[in-house]
Design an enzyme around this catalytic site. Structure first.
Site, PDB file in Angstrom:
ATOM      1  N   SER A 276       0.830  -1.200   0.000  1.00 28.83           N
ATOM      2  CA  SER A 276       0.000   0.000   0.000  1.00 28.83           C
ATOM      3  C   SER A 276       0.867   1.255   0.000  1.00 28.83           C
ATOM      4  O   SER A 276       1.616   1.490  -0.935  1.00 28.83           O
ATOM      5  CB  SER A 276      -0.959  -0.026   1.183  1.00 28.83           C
TER       6      SER A 276
ATOM      7  N   ASP B 165      -6.075   1.899  -3.676  1.00 28.75           N
ATOM      8  CA  ASP B 165      -7.316   1.574  -2.977  1.00 28.75           C
ATOM      9  C   ASP B 165      -7.808   2.744  -2.130  1.00 28.75           C
ATOM     10  O   ASP B 165      -8.930   2.731  -1.639  1.00 28.75           O
ATOM     11  CB  ASP B 165      -7.182   0.298  -2.138  1.00 28.75           C
TER      12      ASP B 165
END
Length: 547
Positions: A143, A296
């Site tokens: 991430s 995301d």
């Protein structure tokens, strides 16, 4: 250096297929660097509901090909032969190798593996699990962690991240795995190993462009993918939805695992959005959008009336998206959800429209378990899942779908001569100004966090920020029907709220603050009052924590 430590390292070396980590380990063994070996072999990365995440390097306390192959073997053991797993990956160092090692272990164990056709956003993987009717999914990503890190996240057949007890079952299966050099391995070209093409991305784009975006399209957008994998997919989504492609920060447009222009590739971090803000000024953008490296999450910036721009908080974006989705959908069984550390405003919006509302523990794995009829969920850390009457196309946070929907809201507001700040002011006038902030304490000694939490439980404060503490909840007891979690929550007079919890991924104690200020005149006056109230809360809470 102990003989046990050296023996453990040599056993690891004997099974390691990666020449890079083999060379690293051989050098450490030759130099006799006991401290460096203890860092790598004194403990191991724990597999939990967030999967695995850690620094790249040799040994069980690092992310490497052995660690990943053991994780894949554990997943294979839990799923069993014949099951189907979709595998995705980002553009970080070693991500492609980790994805292919996962496919090799799974197919070697008698499972079927479908590998996405290149480095792609995490929401594409989450979508693909359900789109392809798979039993599970894996994405290799860290991430917005620093460049030296990588990670391994597991999704179940419903397209959402795993929750207990599945994580514990996989962890136990990993522990039961022997040397990876003894694992049977499949290879590309095997009947059970499927290399997916762009069709899965096209299906994802069709799904997110069917979200309730609205009909307005005239908008100038400045965008950055922060050296991650979101740029191409977001641009395709915008064009497919009828928007102009955003102006993109050139220096951050292409995936780069070293993230050279940012100190920390997280749009919430100071300085990360500087180049996007500069681009917005140059092109006169109506809206700033950013994804984190695996796309995301979505960050949103807006022009200020007097010039310049400011980034919205995750709670502000969550409120705008939540109201928009409610207004654009219909049905008596609709549900919106957020977490216990996010703003309470979404609950008031839901009540206004007669829509069900739920609060969950932190993390999208819990938001997606909020209940039937879920059409929108968000967490304050810039994560949003937007749905329509057809449901949620992605059962996880989706920075592409959120960006499209925010752009639709902004385009409609522009058509009416307004902006997103005007829409937030509308909400404040109806429900009061909900202002949120965070207070974090990073420590070198985790016992300081344990001690602070024990003090809060033993002697909860009677007042914070000049407000009476009306109720105190120990979240470790499962307050409000939620699963137990380490944290405390205080409800204060006037609708204010404080949640204190240890971070699940860093040596931090995190405090989430909210105040609600009635709007009786100008919203700007309520905002100024809210800043004062939050500062007072921070001062009193710091004293109560003793950190």
């Amino acid at each position: 250096m102990s003989s046990d430590l050296a023996g453990h390292a040599r056993s690891w070396l004997a099974q390691d297929p990666d020449p890079d980590t083999r060379a690293e380990l051989e050098k450490l063994l030759e130099s006799g660097d006991g401290d460096a070996l203890r860092e790598r072999f004194g403990s191991r990365l724990e597999f939990g509901t967030a999967g695995l995440r850690g620094e790249l390097g040799a040994g069980p306390n690092r992310m490497n090909r052995v660690t990943v192959m053991r994780a894949a073997a554990g997943l294979a053991r839990v799923l069993g032969p014949g099951k189907h797993v979709v595998i995705g990956y980002d553009a970080r160092h070693k991500s492609d190798a980790f994805a292919r090692d996962t496919a090799a272990v799974l197919t070697g164990a008698g499972l079927r593996a479908s590998v996405l056709p290149g480095p792609l956003p995490t929401p594409v993987l989450a979508f693909a699990v359900r789109h392809l009717g798979a039993d599970a999914g894996v994405t290799v990503t860290a991430s917005h962690n620093p460049p030296r890190d990588n990670g391994y996240k597991v999704y179940w057949g419903d397209g959402s991240q795993i929750v207990p007890p599945v994580d514990a079952e996989i962890s136990a299966a990993i522990d039961a795995t022997g040397p990876v050099s003894e694992l049977p391995l499949g290879s590309p070209g095997d009947p059970s190993w499927n290399e997916l093409d762009d069709g899965v991305v096209a299906a994802y784009l069709k799904a997110v462009t069917a979200l309730p975006i609205g009909g307005a399209r005239e908008l100038r957008v400045a965008y950055t993918p922060l050296h991650g994998v979101g740029g191409d997919t977001l641009a395709r989504a915008f064009v497919a939805a009828g928007f102009d492609a955003p102006a993109t920060v050139e220096a951050q447009a292409e995936p780069d695992p070293d993230f050279p222009t940012v100190a920390f590739p997280n749009p919430e971090e100071p300085g990360a959005m500087d180049l996007a803000l500069e681009l917005a000024e140059r092109v006169g953008a109506d809206l700033i959008l950013a994804n984190d490296p695996d796309a995301d999450r979505c960050a949103v910036g807006v022009p200020l009336p007097g010039g310049g721009y400011r980034m919205l908080t995750g709670d502000e974006v969550g409120a705008l998206l939540g109201e928009h989705v409610i207004r654009q959908t219909s049905g008596d069984d609709r549900l919106v959800a957020t977490t216990i550390v996010s703003s309470s405003l979404l609950g008031k919006i839901a009540a206004e429209y007669g829509v069900r509302y739920a609060e969950t523990l932190t993390g999208f794995k819990w938001i997606m378990k909020a209940g039937e009829g879920l059409l929108f969920g968000y967490e304050e850390a810039l994560g949003y899942s937007v749905g329509s009457d057809l449901g949620l196309p992605v059962h996880d946070k989706d920075g592409i779908g959120a960006a499209l929907t925010v752009a639709g809201i902004a385009a409609r507001a522009k058509l009416e001569g307004r902006g997103l700040l005007d829409l937030l002011d509308d909400l404040a006038r109806r429900h009061g100004l909900h202002a949120t902030s965070q207070l974090s304490f990073r420590v070198a000694d985790l016992s300081l966090i344990t001690g602070a939490m024990a003090r809060l439980r033993a002697t909860p404060p009677a007042r914070l920020g000049g407000r009476e503490v009306e109720t105190a909840d120990d979240l470790s007891l499962g307050a409000g029907g939620l699963p137990p979690t380490d944290g405390v929550r205080y409800h204060l007079a006037g609708g204010a709220r404080v949640v204190v919890r240890p971070s699940g991924t860093e040596p931090k104690l995190k405090c989430y603050l909210e105040v609600v200020v009635p709007v009786t005149g100008e919203v700007s006056a309520a905002r100024a009052r809210a800043v004062e109230d939050l500062d007072a809360l921070k001062a009193d809470l710091s004293e109560a924590l003793g950190l």
